[in-house]
Write a protein that holds these residues in place. Structure first.
Motif, PDB file in Angstrom:
ATOM      1  N   ASN A  11       0.817  -1.219   0.000  1.00 32.30           N
ATOM      2  CA  ASN A  11       0.000   0.000   0.000  1.00 32.30           C
ATOM      3  C   ASN A  11       0.845   1.261   0.000  1.00 32.30           C
ATOM      4  O   ASN A  11       0.505   2.241  -0.674  1.00 32.30           O
ATOM      5  CB  ASN A  11      -0.947   0.024   1.206  1.00 32.30           C
ATOM      6  N   ALA A  12       1.937   1.280   0.751  1.00 38.08           N
ATOM      7  CA  ALA A  12       2.795   2.463   0.819  1.00 38.08           C
ATOM      8  C   ALA A  12       3.433   2.744  -0.535  1.00 38.08           C
ATOM      9  O   ALA A  12       3.512   3.904  -0.969  1.00 38.08           O
ATOM     10  CB  ALA A  12       3.870   2.280   1.889  1.00 38.08           C
ATOM     11  N   GLU A  13       3.872   1.699  -1.233  1.00 39.63           N
ATOM     12  CA  GLU A  13       4.461   1.874  -2.564  1.00 39.63           C
ATOM     13  C   GLU A  13       3.417   2.374  -3.559  1.00 39.63           C
ATOM     14  O   GLU A  13       3.706   3.240  -4.379  1.00 39.63           O
ATOM     15  CB  GLU A  13       5.061   0.565  -3.069  1.00 39.63           C
ATOM     16  N   LEU A  14       2.218   1.831  -3.472  1.00 39.02           N
ATOM     17  CA  LEU A  14       1.142   2.269  -4.351  1.00 39.02           C
ATOM     18  C   LEU A  14       0.847   3.748  -4.134  1.00 39.02           C
ATOM     19  O   LEU A  14       0.734   4.519  -5.091  1.00 39.02           O
ATOM     20  CB  LEU A  14      -0.119   1.435  -4.114  1.00 39.02           C
ATOM     21  N   GLU A  15       0.744   4.168  -2.887  1.00 38.30           N
ATOM     22  CA  GLU A  15       0.479   5.571  -2.576  1.00 38.30           C
ATOM     23  C   GLU A  15       1.592   6.469  -3.115  1.00 38.30           C
ATOM     24  O   GLU A  15       1.330   7.525  -3.671  1.00 38.30           O
ATOM     25  CB  GLU A  15       0.339   5.754  -1.065  1.00 38.30           C
ATOM     26  N   GLU A  16       2.825   6.043  -2.963  1.00 37.65           N
ATOM     27  CA  GLU A  16       3.957   6.833  -3.442  1.00 37.65           C
ATOM     28  C   GLU A  16       3.921   6.987  -4.964  1.00 37.65           C
ATOM     29  O   GLU A  16       4.141   8.077  -5.488  1.00 37.65           O
ATOM     30  CB  GLU A  16       5.265   6.177  -3.010  1.00 37.65           C
ATOM     31  N   ILE A  17       3.621   5.916  -5.677  1.00 44.42           N
ATOM     32  CA  ILE A  17       3.548   5.978  -7.144  1.00 44.42           C
ATOM     33  C   ILE A  17       2.420   6.909  -7.585  1.00 44.42           C
ATOM     34  O   ILE A  17       2.568   7.683  -8.535  1.00 44.42           O
ATOM     35  CB  ILE A  17       3.369   4.571  -7.753  1.00 44.42           C
ATOM     36  N   VAL A  18       1.292   6.861  -6.904  1.00 46.98           N
ATOM     37  CA  VAL A  18       0.178   7.759  -7.237  1.00 46.98           C
ATOM     38  C   VAL A  18       0.586   9.213  -6.993  1.00 46.98           C
ATOM     39  O   VAL A  18       0.289  10.097  -7.810  1.00 46.98           O
ATOM     40  CB  VAL A  18      -1.088   7.388  -6.431  1.00 46.98           C
ATOM     41  N   GLN A  19       1.290   9.477  -5.920  1.00 47.65           N
ATOM     42  CA  GLN A  19       1.738  10.837  -5.634  1.00 47.65           C
ATOM     43  C   GLN A  19       2.744  11.316  -6.686  1.00 47.65           C
ATOM     44  O   GLN A  19       2.694  12.468  -7.110  1.00 47.65           O
ATOM     45  CB  GLN A  19       2.335  10.916  -4.230  1.00 47.65           C
ATOM     46  N   ILE A  20       3.630  10.437  -7.114  1.00 51.88           N
ATOM     47  CA  ILE A  20       4.575  10.797  -8.177  1.00 51.88           C
ATOM     48  C   ILE A  20       3.806  11.125  -9.453  1.00 51.88           C
ATOM     49  O   ILE A  20       4.097  12.105 -10.142  1.00 51.88           O
ATOM     50  CB  ILE A  20       5.603   9.669  -8.414  1.00 51.88           C
ATOM     51  N   ALA A  21       2.806  10.314  -9.763  1.00 54.08           N
ATOM     52  CA  ALA A  21       1.982  10.572 -10.947  1.00 54.08           C
ATOM     53  C   ALA A  21       1.291  11.929 -10.850  1.00 54.08           C
ATOM     54  O   ALA A  21       1.214  12.672 -11.837  1.00 54.08           O
ATOM     55  CB  ALA A  21       0.954   9.459 -11.127  1.00 54.08           C
ATOM     56  N   LEU A  22       0.804  12.266  -9.669  1.00 50.32           N
ATOM     57  CA  LEU A  22       0.150  13.568  -9.484  1.00 50.32           C
ATOM     58  C   LEU A  22       1.137  14.716  -9.694  1.00 50.32           C
ATOM     59  O   LEU A  22       0.785  15.755 -10.255  1.00 50.32           O
ATOM     60  CB  LEU A  22      -0.482  13.658  -8.099  1.00 50.32           C
ATOM     61  N   LEU A  23       2.374  14.546  -9.247  1.00 46.61           N
ATOM     62  CA  LEU A  23       3.388  15.571  -9.476  1.00 46.61           C
ATOM     63  C   LEU A  23       3.606  15.781 -10.978  1.00 46.61           C
ATOM     64  O   LEU A  23       3.856  16.901 -11.417  1.00 46.61           O
ATOM     65  CB  LEU A  23       4.713  15.188  -8.815  1.00 46.61           C
ATOM     66  N   CYS A  24       3.492  14.712 -11.742  1.00 39.82           N
ATOM     67  CA  CYS A  24       3.717  14.784 -13.185  1.00 39.82           C
ATOM     68  C   CYS A  24       2.572  15.450 -13.936  1.00 39.82           C
ATOM     69  O   CYS A  24       2.696  15.731 -15.128  1.00 39.82           O
ATOM     70  CB  CYS A  24       3.940  13.380 -13.743  1.00 39.82           C
TER      71      CYS A  24
END
Length: 72
Positions: A11-24
């Motif tokens: 779950n933590a990795e998934l959240e981090e990837i979503v946040q990176i996507a939002l930054l993009c």
């Protein structure tokens, strides 16, 4: 979420990837991370936390073509 994963993900990795996507997806290109920064973030660099904290507080304007929103 890919159904083939079922619950076999962190779950933590998934959240981090979503946040990176939002930054993009930041409206202004100067607010988006560079590809090299994205790679470092995905490799677990601590730059991710700093970038996320800095960027999540930026107010994005409604799309407007005025020069006021051009990155300098």
């Amino acid at each position: 979420m890919d159904q083939k994963l079922r619950s076999n993900y962190d779950n933590a990795e998934l959240e981090e990837i979503v946040q990176i996507a939002l930054l993009c997806t930041m409206y202004r290109s100067c607010h988006r991370p560079k590809i090299s920064e994205i790679v470092k973030m995905m490799e677990g660099g601590d730059g991710f936390v700093k970038k996320w904290e800095a960027m999540k507080n930026i107010e994005e304007p409604y799309p407007d073509w005025s020069s006021e929103f051009v990155c300098i």
